[in-house]
Design a protein around this motif. Sequence first.
Motif, short mmCIF file in Angstrom:
data_model
loop_
_atom_site.label_atom_id
_atom_site.label_comp_id
_atom_site.label_asym_id
_atom_site.label_seq_id
_atom_site.Cartn_x
_atom_site.Cartn_y
_atom_site.Cartn_z
N ALA A 107 8.34 2.92 -11.57
CA ALA A 107 8.47 3.74 -10.36
C ALA A 107 8.50 2.88 -9.10
CB ALA A 107 7.33 4.75 -10.30
N ILE A 108 7.59 1.92 -9.01
CA ILE A 108 7.51 1.12 -7.78
C ILE A 108 8.70 0.17 -7.66
CG2 ILE A 108 6.09 -0.70 -8.80
CD1 ILE A 108 4.61 -0.94 -6.18
N LEU A 109 9.19 -0.36 -8.78
CA LEU A 109 10.35 -1.24 -8.73
C LEU A 109 11.62 -0.47 -8.38
CD1 LEU A 109 9.75 -3.68 -11.73
CD2 LEU A 109 9.63 -4.20 -9.29
N SER A 142 0.83 -1.20 0.00
CA SER A 142 0.00 0.00 0.00
C SER A 142 0.87 1.26 0.00
CB SER A 142 -0.93 -0.01 1.22
OG SER A 142 -1.73 1.15 1.25
N LEU A 143 1.92 1.24 0.83
CA LEU A 143 2.83 2.38 0.85
C LEU A 143 3.55 2.53 -0.48
CD1 LEU A 143 4.30 4.63 2.41
CD2 LEU A 143 5.92 2.90 3.23
N SER A 144 4.00 1.44 -1.07
CA SER A 144 4.69 1.50 -2.35
C SER A 144 3.77 2.00 -3.46
CB SER A 144 5.23 0.12 -2.72
OG SER A 144 6.23 -0.29 -1.80
N ILE A 145 2.50 1.62 -3.42
CA ILE A 145 1.54 2.10 -4.40
C ILE A 145 1.38 3.61 -4.29
CG2 ILE A 145 -0.91 2.08 -5.05
CD1 ILE A 145 -0.92 -0.91 -4.42
N ARG A 146 1.27 4.12 -3.07
CA ARG A 146 1.12 5.57 -2.89
C ARG A 146 2.35 6.31 -3.38
NH1 ARG A 146 -0.62 3.99 2.30
NH2 ARG A 146 1.15 5.02 3.29
N VAL A 147 3.52 5.83 -3.00
CA VAL A 147 4.76 6.48 -3.42
C VAL A 147 4.93 6.40 -4.94
CG1 VAL A 147 7.28 6.42 -3.26
CG2 VAL A 147 5.90 6.12 -1.21
N VAL A 202 12.81 9.82 -2.54
CA VAL A 202 12.39 8.79 -3.49
C VAL A 202 11.41 9.36 -4.52
CG1 VAL A 202 11.13 6.62 -3.74
CG2 VAL A 202 12.79 6.89 -1.91
N ILE A 203 10.41 10.10 -4.05
CA ILE A 203 9.40 10.64 -4.97
C ILE A 203 10.03 11.62 -5.96
CG2 ILE A 203 7.34 12.09 -5.10
CD1 ILE A 203 6.40 10.83 -2.50
N ILE A 204 10.86 12.54 -5.45
CA ILE A 204 11.49 13.51 -6.34
C ILE A 204 12.45 12.81 -7.30
CG2 ILE A 204 13.03 15.51 -6.43
CD1 ILE A 204 11.86 16.44 -3.80
N GLY A 205 13.21 11.84 -6.80
CA GLY A 205 14.15 11.13 -7.66
C GLY A 205 13.46 10.38 -8.78
#
Length: 288
Positions: free
Chosen positions: A216-218, A85-90, A150-153
């Motif tokens: 993105a998630i990987l 769930s956290l990975s999906i949001r990020v 992580v999000i910005i990168g």
Amino acid sequence: MSIQTVERIKASKTGIRFNRRQRTLMITILATLLVTGTWLCGFILSSENLDSHLELRNLAPSWEHPFGTDWLGRDMFTRTIKGLSLSIRVGMTAAASSVLIAAALGLAAATMGKTADRIIAWLIDLFLGVPHLVTLILIAFVLGGGMKGVIIGVALTHWPSLARVIRAEVMQLRSAEYVLISLRLGKSRWWVATRHMLPHLIPQLLVGLLLLFPHAILHEASITFIGMGLSPHQPAIGIILSESMRYLSAGMWWLAIFPGLCLLIVVRAFDIMGENLRMLVDPHRSHE
């Protein structure tokens, strides 16, 4: 005998006939329900199962603990679902940011003159010439890691391919008759871009969002795995996989197998959604 003829014969025997678009739509709905259900379960599951229970540590998978427990007695099923769930949001936030960057640069390259086009084309080639993961690690390291890094990168490294597609699409649209008429009537380039071009780009942007998410998630999980991503206190999949490596030699295979499989299933579900949505919005396949 063609494949379509064989499929029609099989469908006539069963009494149910679905064309390719109907099957694609059903698969897309199932994949959407899977991802949405995983995301919602991350909020529904109680956080009490994340507390340490030393009397329950290192338990193999059972009915009470489907994914077993870890070395602190934490329920691995709860940790995995909350991590997904956290990975999906990020991943979704980062992919959406990449789509916005790609849309803005793609529109600017095709509407702001040759100089802007050359600069943006140079930027696209520059970012495409460097591996995503290397640039992502550097950006996350400079920003100090964490969710923000992580999000910005991810957002700053995943836009070039989509920007190139958007730029090519806008190049074709700007020669359309209604666009030329609007310019002759005195409409600004910004007005033409937002009113005439952007609505045509929405399907491409939506498909691009769904296709960017698996990357993105990987990549989020990979940099978290090496310690430059999310905080170790968060139940992220990368952290779970990183922590499980030291216990695999002790026979605790469930610590890595189940989280890894769940991550691959979610990523594959998003990939299926993106590919099928691209098929649904493709006018050349509307007759199938």
